[in-house]
Motif scaffolding. Sequence first.
Motif, PDB file in Angstrom:
ATOM      1  N   ARG A 115       0.785  -1.174   0.025  1.00  0.00           N
ATOM      2  CA  ARG A 115      -0.067  -0.145  -0.332  1.00  0.00           C
ATOM      3  C   ARG A 115       0.841   1.412   0.110  1.00  0.00           C
ATOM      4  NH1 ARG A 115      -2.924  -2.732   4.401  1.00  0.00           N
ATOM      5  NH2 ARG A 115      -2.426  -0.764   5.804  1.00  0.00           N
ATOM      6  N   PRO A 116       0.512   2.237  -0.771  1.00  0.00           N
ATOM      7  CA  PRO A 116       1.047   3.605  -0.567  1.00  0.00           C
ATOM      8  C   PRO A 116       1.342   4.107   0.878  1.00  0.00           C
ATOM      9  CG  PRO A 116      -0.665   3.684  -2.429  1.00  0.00           C
ATOM     10  CD  PRO A 116      -0.580   2.333  -1.505  1.00  0.00           C
ATOM     11  N   TRP A 117       2.527   4.527   1.260  1.00  0.00           N
ATOM     12  CA  TRP A 117       2.586   4.836   2.590  1.00  0.00           C
ATOM     13  C   TRP A 117       2.509   6.500   2.737  1.00  0.00           C
ATOM     14  CZ3 TRP A 117       6.532   8.494   2.950  1.00  0.00           C
ATOM     15  CH2 TRP A 117       7.494   8.635   1.839  1.00  0.00           C
ATOM     16  N   ALA A 118       2.248   7.207   1.501  1.00  0.00           N
ATOM     17  CA  ALA A 118       2.237   8.697   1.588  1.00  0.00           C
ATOM     18  C   ALA A 118       1.490   9.114   0.384  1.00  0.00           C
ATOM     19  CB  ALA A 118       3.475   9.374   1.573  1.00  0.00           C
ATOM     20  N   GLY A 119       1.024  10.506   0.137  1.00  0.00           N
ATOM     21  CA  GLY A 119       0.451  10.644  -1.090  1.00  0.00           C
ATOM     22  C   GLY A 119      -0.968  10.482  -0.956  1.00  0.00           C
ATOM     23  N   PRO A 120      -1.611  10.919  -2.215  1.00  0.00           N
ATOM     24  CA  PRO A 120      -3.118  11.010  -2.347  1.00  0.00           C
ATOM     25  C   PRO A 120      -3.678   9.700  -2.222  1.00  0.00           C
ATOM     26  CG  PRO A 120      -2.255  11.805  -4.439  1.00  0.00           C
ATOM     27  CD  PRO A 120      -1.226  11.792  -3.307  1.00  0.00           C
ATOM     28  N   ALA A 121      -3.007   8.626  -2.660  1.00  0.00           N
ATOM     29  CA  ALA A 121      -3.300   7.138  -2.610  1.00  0.00           C
ATOM     30  C   ALA A 121      -3.412   6.380  -1.422  1.00  0.00           C
ATOM     31  CB  ALA A 121      -2.469   6.381  -3.723  1.00  0.00           C
ATOM     32  N   LYS A 122      -2.675   7.157  -0.549  1.00  0.00           N
ATOM     33  CA  LYS A 122      -2.595   6.230   0.854  1.00  0.00           C
ATOM     34  C   LYS A 122      -4.059   6.232   1.451  1.00  0.00           C
ATOM     35  CE  LYS A 122      -0.269   6.737   5.597  1.00  0.00           C
ATOM     36  NZ  LYS A 122      -1.553   6.652   6.086  1.00  0.00           N
ATOM     37  N   GLN A 123      -4.895   7.198   1.474  1.00  0.00           N
ATOM     38  CA  GLN A 123      -6.200   7.087   2.210  1.00  0.00           C
ATOM     39  C   GLN A 123      -7.154   5.940   1.587  1.00  0.00           C
ATOM     40  OE1 GLN A 123      -8.456  10.723   1.847  1.00  0.00           O
ATOM     41  NE2 GLN A 123     -10.188   9.553   2.672  1.00  0.00           N
ATOM     42  N   ALA A 124      -7.012   5.791   0.283  1.00  0.00           N
ATOM     43  CA  ALA A 124      -7.975   4.571  -0.439  1.00  0.00           C
ATOM     44  C   ALA A 124      -7.359   3.263   0.118  1.00  0.00           C
ATOM     45  CB  ALA A 124      -7.703   4.832  -1.954  1.00  0.00           C
ATOM     46  N   GLY A 125      -5.820   3.423   0.078  1.00  0.00           N
ATOM     47  CA  GLY A 125      -5.333   1.957   0.545  1.00  0.00           C
ATOM     48  C   GLY A 125      -5.693   1.795   2.018  1.00  0.00           C
ATOM     49  N   ASP A 126      -5.708   2.679   2.620  1.00  0.00           N
ATOM     50  CA  ASP A 126      -6.038   2.473   4.228  1.00  0.00           C
ATOM     51  C   ASP A 126      -7.632   2.283   4.441  1.00  0.00           C
ATOM     52  OD1 ASP A 126      -3.395   3.292   4.860  1.00  0.00           O
ATOM     53  OD2 ASP A 126      -3.802   5.639   5.494  1.00  0.00           O
ATOM     54  N   GLU A 127      -8.227   2.741   3.544  1.00  0.00           N
ATOM     55  CA  GLU A 127      -9.811   2.541   3.829  1.00  0.00           C
ATOM     56  C   GLU A 127      -9.959   1.009   3.550  1.00  0.00           C
ATOM     57  OE1 GLU A 127     -11.616   5.269   1.013  1.00  0.00           O
ATOM     58  OE2 GLU A 127     -11.813   6.951   2.630  1.00  0.00           O
ATOM     59  N   GLN A 128      -9.135   0.255   2.682  1.00  0.00           N
ATOM     60  CA  GLN A 128      -9.168  -1.075   2.277  1.00  0.00           C
ATOM     61  C   GLN A 128      -8.456  -1.866   3.195  1.00  0.00           C
ATOM     62  OE1 GLN A 128      -8.432  -0.576  -2.328  1.00  0.00           O
ATOM     63  NE2 GLN A 128     -10.025  -2.086  -2.174  1.00  0.00           N
ATOM     64  N   ALA A 129      -7.620  -1.279   4.215  1.00  0.00           N
ATOM     65  CA  ALA A 129      -6.993  -2.168   5.191  1.00  0.00           C
ATOM     66  C   ALA A 129      -7.624  -3.466   5.597  1.00  0.00           C
ATOM     67  CB  ALA A 129      -6.660  -1.469   6.340  1.00  0.00           C
ATOM     68  N   ASP A 130      -8.789  -3.419   5.863  1.00  0.00           N
ATOM     69  CA  ASP A 130      -9.267  -4.758   6.696  1.00  0.00           C
ATOM     70  C   ASP A 130      -9.486  -5.912   5.412  1.00  0.00           C
ATOM     71  OD1 ASP A 130      -9.660  -3.510   9.226  1.00  0.00           O
ATOM     72  OD2 ASP A 130     -12.049  -3.135   8.719  1.00  0.00           O
ATOM     73  N   GLN A 131      -9.734  -5.295   4.352  1.00  0.00           N
ATOM     74  CA  GLN A 131      -9.856  -6.359   3.092  1.00  0.00           C
ATOM     75  C   GLN A 131      -8.375  -6.658   2.881  1.00  0.00           C
ATOM     76  OE1 GLN A 131     -11.250  -4.675  -0.665  1.00  0.00           O
ATOM     77  NE2 GLN A 131     -10.300  -6.295  -1.895  1.00  0.00           N
TER      78      GLN A 131
END
Length: 403
Positions: free
Chosen positions: A260-276
């Motif tokens: 997952r991205p650790w920074a930048g605008p794509a990080k939020q989307a990755g964090d939102e899918q963390a459970d998946q």
Amino acid sequence: MKAVVWHGEGDIRLDTVEDPTITEPTDAVVQITRSAICGTDLHFIRGTMAGMVEGTILGHEAVGVVTEVGSAVRRFGPGDRVLICSTMSCGACRNCRRGLTAQCDVANPNGPLAGTSFFGGPQATGPVNGLQAEYVRVPWAVNTLIPLPENISDDQAILLSDIFPTAWFGAELAGVHRGDTVAVLGAGVVGQFAIASAFRQGAARVIAVDGLQTRLVTALRQNAEIIDFNAEDPVQAILDTTQGIGVDAVIDAVGVEAQRPWAGPAKQAGDEQADQFDAERSQVAPKTNVQDQNWVPGDAPSQALQWAVSAVAKGGRIGIIGVYPPALTSFPIGAAMNKNLIIKMGNCNHHTVTPPLLDVVAAGLFDPTNLITQREPLTSAIEAYESFDRREEGWLKTELTVS
């Protein structure tokens, strides 16, 4: 002889093991001169490809010299320099004769319904001892070995054992046409060769996506456009640079170890899918042995697949050569169907893909050795594995000098 042996997740050792011998008339024994470490090897140590058998020798890339052949091997003899294909094939079955050598009906000891048989893999692939060793027994030698011309060095040839053919195959799966805009997800060594392959198959533009700067710089040197997924949302960046249409084709050279991205605008989307993503990681890697920064499975197994489907144009094409284990069941099938996508995937048919690439290298039209970043003796293989596994900057492709 010395060999790199798998003893469990997070446990590989340089062991002294028995020398291989001819056990079938179709076998050959090869003295290895060059081997290499591949990202696929890391799956077995991280635990993202289950089913390894303790004591299996790792590695599926090698070049060497034939020392002995079985009575049914009529094409090779002692002293021949050869490239060993990563995947084994008999050359005579239905699939081999139609060029689908990665799905040979007889090479896999598990039977005709089993998939690809490759060196140094889990039970489902054989198992067959791998190539990070001083000597190897090569089953089905007539079709698994390829003779090497004198004007191709061992350093060039080692990259033709798996990496270059696999990347070329990925561009073929993606159906790269003249004038296409192609996205390559992952700028590791397979991704780098995918960039080169896409251009040579006619692509007008190639966009490389990765999160490591040295890999992106290497892609830039190949005239690719680059996107750092820790600085930009890669899907949005691709849409922006294609007037909102998306690319014509995507090559997924990442696979299950996506991060997952650790920074930048794509990080939020990755964090939102963390459970998946966490659930997927538990699915593909039920047993791990993390040791500080080593042997950590990727934390977003289906991320590259999601990005590929989102970034490709309607009616576009995706070629998947990144490794996904049978345990992973996640795929954005609905989004792909709604865009009328063509999706192809699989293991490279090395015996049919490699020979034309040997001609390209022998003619001096492409030198693959520029992508070798480390040369280490076999005796330093474990330390090299650890550095490569940590994704240290600059560690792109490690060649192992054996003899």
